[in-house]
Design an enzyme around this catalytic site. Structure first.
Site, short mmCIF file in Angstrom:
data_model
loop_
_atom_site.label_atom_id
_atom_site.label_comp_id
_atom_site.label_asym_id
_atom_site.label_seq_id
_atom_site.Cartn_x
_atom_site.Cartn_y
_atom_site.Cartn_z
N TYR A 1 -9.65 -2.87 -10.48
CA TYR A 1 -9.19 -1.58 -9.97
C TYR A 1 -7.94 -1.09 -10.69
O TYR A 1 -7.89 0.03 -11.21
CB TYR A 1 -8.78 -1.72 -8.49
CG TYR A 1 -9.84 -1.88 -7.46
CD1 TYR A 1 -10.19 -0.83 -6.63
CD2 TYR A 1 -10.46 -3.11 -7.26
CE1 TYR A 1 -11.12 -0.98 -5.63
CE2 TYR A 1 -11.40 -3.27 -6.26
CZ TYR A 1 -11.73 -2.21 -5.45
OH TYR A 1 -12.66 -2.37 -4.46
N CYS B 1 0.82 -1.22 0.00
CA CYS B 1 0.00 0.00 0.00
C CYS B 1 0.85 1.26 0.00
O CYS B 1 0.64 2.17 -0.79
CB CYS B 1 -0.94 0.00 1.21
SG CYS B 1 -2.00 1.45 1.29
N LYS C 1 0.15 5.23 -6.22
CA LYS C 1 -0.90 5.27 -7.26
C LYS C 1 -1.72 6.56 -7.16
O LYS C 1 -1.97 7.23 -8.15
CB LYS C 1 -1.79 4.03 -7.10
CG LYS C 1 -2.98 3.90 -8.06
CD LYS C 1 -4.25 4.58 -7.55
CE LYS C 1 -4.69 4.14 -6.19
NZ LYS C 1 -5.27 2.81 -6.14
N CYS D 1 -1.41 1.76 -3.09
CA CYS D 1 -2.39 2.82 -2.91
C CYS D 1 -1.78 4.22 -2.92
O CYS D 1 -2.26 5.13 -3.60
CB CYS D 1 -3.15 2.62 -1.59
SG CYS D 1 -3.52 0.92 -1.19
N GLU E 1 -25.10 16.72 -1.22
CA GLU E 1 -26.48 16.92 -0.77
C GLU E 1 -27.48 16.07 -1.56
O GLU E 1 -28.60 15.83 -1.10
CB GLU E 1 -26.87 18.39 -0.87
CG GLU E 1 -26.98 18.93 -2.28
CD GLU E 1 -27.42 20.39 -2.32
OE1 GLU E 1 -28.41 20.72 -1.64
OE2 GLU E 1 -26.76 21.19 -3.01
N GLU F 1 -7.55 2.16 -13.08
CA GLU F 1 -6.82 3.31 -12.52
C GLU F 1 -5.62 3.69 -13.38
O GLU F 1 -5.39 4.87 -13.65
CB GLU F 1 -6.40 3.00 -11.08
CG GLU F 1 -7.58 2.96 -10.14
CD GLU F 1 -7.25 2.42 -8.76
OE1 GLU F 1 -8.06 2.63 -7.84
OE2 GLU F 1 -6.19 1.79 -8.59
N HIS G 1 -25.52 23.09 0.82
CA HIS G 1 -25.78 23.63 -0.52
C HIS G 1 -24.85 24.82 -0.80
O HIS G 1 -24.66 25.67 0.05
CB HIS G 1 -27.23 24.09 -0.61
CG HIS G 1 -27.60 24.59 -1.98
ND1 HIS G 1 -27.82 23.74 -3.03
CD2 HIS G 1 -27.77 25.86 -2.45
CE1 HIS G 1 -28.12 24.46 -4.11
NE2 HIS G 1 -28.09 25.74 -3.77
#
Length: 467
Positions: free
Chosen positions: A209, A69, A77, A74, A445, A213, A440
């Site tokens: 993935y 990782c 990447k 991760c 939202e 990616e 908002h």
């Protein structure tokens, strides 16, 4: 100050402890091993951890504290995803008044250098975390000699054995190559993160993935990208509706998709690597990436000698508590809740999900499934002119009103989904989301304003999409 430790829910046994060098010995200092070591040490256990010498590209004899990782997964990447995202930002900036008259250059070697500097920094941080927790760090390759002995082969080739009351295997996995002629010409994600030159034309095999990616990364940096995968859509296992959205976005960004197609042979030529597909088509690329899954790092651990069972792939068989046999430290056995683990695919734009997909909800549920979706143009795109929609989706149990799953594909999806995951973990209902006041203007939202039902899928029925 005396150590306080719980073993199997009971206090330690000083007389027994004298025959062991450590209460816990961890083989593998990736994310799992480091966390387990620090947590166990926090309970008062005497802990050691061993890891292979550091290198950005892994092998059977090199790795590094931090594991996949941090060093070759991760983190690097995501750094490259950030780098690739600027291409679209520069394009979008024009309608916001930014006049970029000269061509914007990109220095791959500079990004690569800075990426490497960052993983070296993180490697040092992980080492300090272990040291500060009182964990003994050992550099070398560990293997199990017997149920209570680990042998560590040090970088100089010498070997030393350690006795431990408990041994934890946390060696992770490694990228694998497809067994086709010329496979040695392809690279894996390890090498992809450390290429000396930025490729002009890339062929990627895989639909998960990593494939999606890296397709986004290289396309964002200006390369021509051909993505080959066996199914009709990429990201097998994800919600079908969202898979279609990702495929559409990839094509919209200029990535050439080849669904239902595999590679059959790679050949080195003067022009590059000649790629032959199982349909008889051929093309030439600078780089071929195999993003076709990972294999457990268990072959060299000598597990069979101590009776530890593995499956066909080499993964260690564990129980519902992720143990091979018993709870060790802490006295609070807890089953992992795999049902509410959020995840993200850092494509451009990203996809993030938590809970059940529509297909899973229909298959597993006894009640009808209510599906709520929202498709809209993000505010930023209304000015930039980018033809890319954000898609959000909620899957709800018709009888309990409980939200079973949530999905989003669009800018900031992972950041938003982390908060949604907390709500689902707490058992949120659709009514509770509806009663929440949204921020908002924000994309987030939309998750609390989806009032109109998109469709109702009867129990045992077939999911269908409206996107």
């Amino acid at each position: 100050m005396s150590r306080k430790m719980l073993i199997d829910g009971e206090g330690g046994h000083p007389a027994d402890e004298e025959q062991y060098d450590f209460d816990l010995f961890v083989i593998g200092a990736g994310s799992g091993g480091v966390r387990a070591s620090r947590t166990s040490a926090g309970y008062g256990a005497k802990v050691a951890i061993c890891e292979l010498p550091f290198h950005p590209i892994s092998s059977e004899v090199i790795g590094g504290v931090g594991g996949t990782c941090v060093i070759r997964g991760c983190v690097p990447k995501k750094i490259l995803v950030y780098g690739a995202s600027f291409r679209g930002e520069f394009e979008d900036a024009k309608n916001f008044g930014w006049e970029l008259n000269d061509e914007v250059g990109f220095n791959w070697k500079k990004l690569l250098h800075n990426k490497t500097q960052e993983i070296v920094r993180l490697n040092g941080i992980y080492k300090r975390l272990l040291t500060n927790a009182g964990v003994t760090m050992l550099e070398g390759e560990g293997k199990v000699v017997d149920p209570h002995v680990v042998e560590v082969t040090q970088p100089d080739g010498s070997k030393k054995q350690y006795k431990a009351r408990h041994i934890l295997i946390a060696t992770g996995s490694r990228a694998q190559r497809v067994n086709i002629p010329g496979k040695e010409l392809a690279i894996t994600s390890d090498e992809a993160l450390s290429l000396e030159e930025l490729p002009k034309h890339v062929v990627i095999l895989g639909g998960g993935y990593i494939a999606v990616e890296f397709a986004s990364i290289w396309r964002g940096m200006g390369a021509t990208v051909d993505l080959f995968y066996r199914k009709e859509l990429p990201l097998r296992g994800f919600d079908g509706e969202m898979r279609a959205v990702v495929a559409r976005n990839l094509e919209g960004r200029g990535i050439r998709l080849h669904p239902g197609t595999n590679l059959s042979e790679l050949t080195k030529t003067e022009e590059g690597i000649r790629v032959l597909t199982d349909k008889g088509d051929a093309l030439t690329a600078d780089v071929v990436l195999f993003a076709t899954g990972r294999s457990p790092n268990t072959k060299r651990l000598n597990l069979e000698a101590v009776g530890v069972e593995t499956d066909r792939a080499g993964a260690i068989k564990v129980d519902e508590y992720s143990r091979t046999n018993k709870t060790v430290f802490g006295g609070q056995p807890t089953k992992p809740d795999y049902g509410h683990i959020p995840c993200a695919v850092f494509s451009i734009p990203p996809l993030s999900v938590v809970g059940l997909s529509e297909e899973e909800a229909v298959e597993q549920g006894k009640n009808d499934v209510l599906v709520f979706t929202s498709t809209f143009t993000p505010m930023k795109n209304t000015i930039s002119g980018r033809q890319e929609k954000t898609i959000m989706k909620l899957v709800v149990d018709s009888e309990t009103d409980k939200v079973l799953g949530a999905s989003m594909c669009g800018p900031d999806a992972p950041e938003i989904m982390q908060g949604i995951a907390v709500a689902l973990k707490c058992g949120a209902t659709k009514a509770q989301l509806d009663s929440t006041v949204g921020i908002h203007p924000s994309a987030a939202e939309e998750f609390v304003t989806m009032r109109s039902l998109t469709r109702r899928v009867t129990a045992g029925g077939k999911p269908k999409t409206n996107l």
